[in-house]
Structures are given as C-alpha cells and as structure tokens.
Scaffold this motif. Structure first.
Motif, PDB file in Angstrom:
ATOM      1  N   VAL A  22      20.048  88.606 -12.658  1.00  0.00           N
ATOM      2  CA  VAL A  22      19.934  89.640 -11.538  1.00  0.00           C
ATOM      3  C   VAL A  22      20.768  88.949 -10.396  1.00  0.00           C
ATOM      4  CG1 VAL A  22      18.322  90.879  -9.900  1.00  0.00           C
ATOM      5  CG2 VAL A  22      17.512  90.202 -12.295  1.00  0.00           C
ATOM      6  N   SER A  24      21.262  91.428  -7.661  1.00  0.00           N
ATOM      7  CA  SER A  24      20.580  91.860  -6.248  1.00  0.00           C
ATOM      8  C   SER A  24      19.375  92.838  -6.632  1.00  0.00           C
ATOM      9  CB  SER A  24      21.677  92.229  -5.453  1.00  0.00           C
ATOM     10  OG  SER A  24      22.244  93.728  -5.950  1.00  0.00           O
ATOM     11  N   GLY A  25      18.598  92.850  -5.863  1.00  0.00           N
ATOM     12  CA  GLY A  25      17.455  94.022  -6.289  1.00  0.00           C
ATOM     13  C   GLY A  25      16.294  93.286  -6.896  1.00  0.00           C
ATOM     14  N   THR A  26      15.360  94.101  -7.346  1.00  0.00           N
ATOM     15  CA  THR A  26      14.047  93.888  -7.949  1.00  0.00           C
ATOM     16  C   THR A  26      14.014  94.770  -9.218  1.00  0.00           C
ATOM     17  OG1 THR A  26      13.145  93.210  -6.004  1.00  0.00           O
ATOM     18  CG2 THR A  26      11.778  93.714  -8.207  1.00  0.00           C
ATOM     19  N   VAL A  27      13.877  94.274 -10.525  1.00  0.00           N
ATOM     20  CA  VAL A  27      13.959  94.986 -11.810  1.00  0.00           C
ATOM     21  C   VAL A  27      12.890  94.484 -12.526  1.00  0.00           C
ATOM     22  CG1 VAL A  27      15.786  93.428 -13.025  1.00  0.00           C
ATOM     23  CG2 VAL A  27      15.442  95.943 -13.587  1.00  0.00           C
ATOM     24  N   GLN A  39      14.029  89.271  -9.687  1.00  0.00           N
ATOM     25  CA  GLN A  39      14.682  89.362  -8.323  1.00  0.00           C
ATOM     26  C   GLN A  39      15.959  88.604  -8.235  1.00  0.00           C
ATOM     27  OE1 GLN A  39      11.557  88.317  -5.679  1.00  0.00           O
ATOM     28  NE2 GLN A  39      10.877  90.638  -5.393  1.00  0.00           N
ATOM     29  N   ASN A  40      16.674  88.732  -7.224  1.00  0.00           N
ATOM     30  CA  ASN A  40      17.910  87.883  -7.135  1.00  0.00           C
ATOM     31  C   ASN A  40      17.941  86.717  -7.730  1.00  0.00           C
ATOM     32  OD1 ASN A  40      18.125  90.253  -5.197  1.00  0.00           O
ATOM     33  ND2 ASN A  40      18.365  88.944  -3.410  1.00  0.00           N
ATOM     34  N   ALA A  56      14.042 100.028 -12.654  1.00  0.00           N
ATOM     35  CA  ALA A  56      14.475  99.476 -11.362  1.00  0.00           C
ATOM     36  C   ALA A  56      13.167  99.571 -10.342  1.00  0.00           C
ATOM     37  CB  ALA A  56      15.745 100.222 -10.860  1.00  0.00           C
ATOM     38  N   THR A  60      19.044  97.831  -7.931  1.00  0.00           N
ATOM     39  CA  THR A  60      19.288  96.472  -8.403  1.00  0.00           C
ATOM     40  C   THR A  60      20.702  96.616  -9.271  1.00  0.00           C
ATOM     41  OG1 THR A  60      18.277  95.122  -9.880  1.00  0.00           O
ATOM     42  CG2 THR A  60      18.298  97.167 -10.712  1.00  0.00           C
TER      43      THR A  60
END
Length: 68
Positions: A22, A24-27, A39-40, A56, A60
C-alpha cells in the motif's frame, strides 16, 4: 492500482503468489474468510490461487507484485 473510496474488485485469484504494497490510503482485503485492513506502507502476501476481494476504505494506491 488506484481505487476511489467505496470502489472494489470482486472475488478472484492469481495463478502466481503476490505481494500487495500500500502506497497511500486504506484498503480492505478479504482473503480466505479473513479480513485485512491495510494502510500506508503495509504489505500483504497471498499464495497462488488464494481467493480474495478488495474494497477501498479511502482513496488508495497500492502495488501488486506477482512472484514468478
């Protein structure tokens, strides 16, 4: 791969083992009936032919690395 909040990828598998990284973001990944929220800089490994789906949580950006 980039997904917007709420976008997803239906259940599927890969013929090769893969790493998810990952950027960036949250998945959220659902693999073998277990749920992982990444997360990152998080990394997830999946075996070949392991069924998984993706959603997502926020916008992300993640890499999918196929191992040969």
């Amino acid at each position: 791969m980039q997904l917007k909040t709420g976008e997803g990828i239906p259940e599927h598998d890969s013929k090769d083992p893969i790493f998810i990284i990952v950027r960036s973001g949250t998945v959220k990944f659902i693999c073998s009936d277990e749920e992982y929220t990444l997360q990152n800089s998080d990394i997830l490994f999946m075996e070949a032919e392991e069924l998984h789906s993706v959603e997502a949580v926020t916008d992300t950006d993640f890499l999918v690395v196929f191992l040969k």
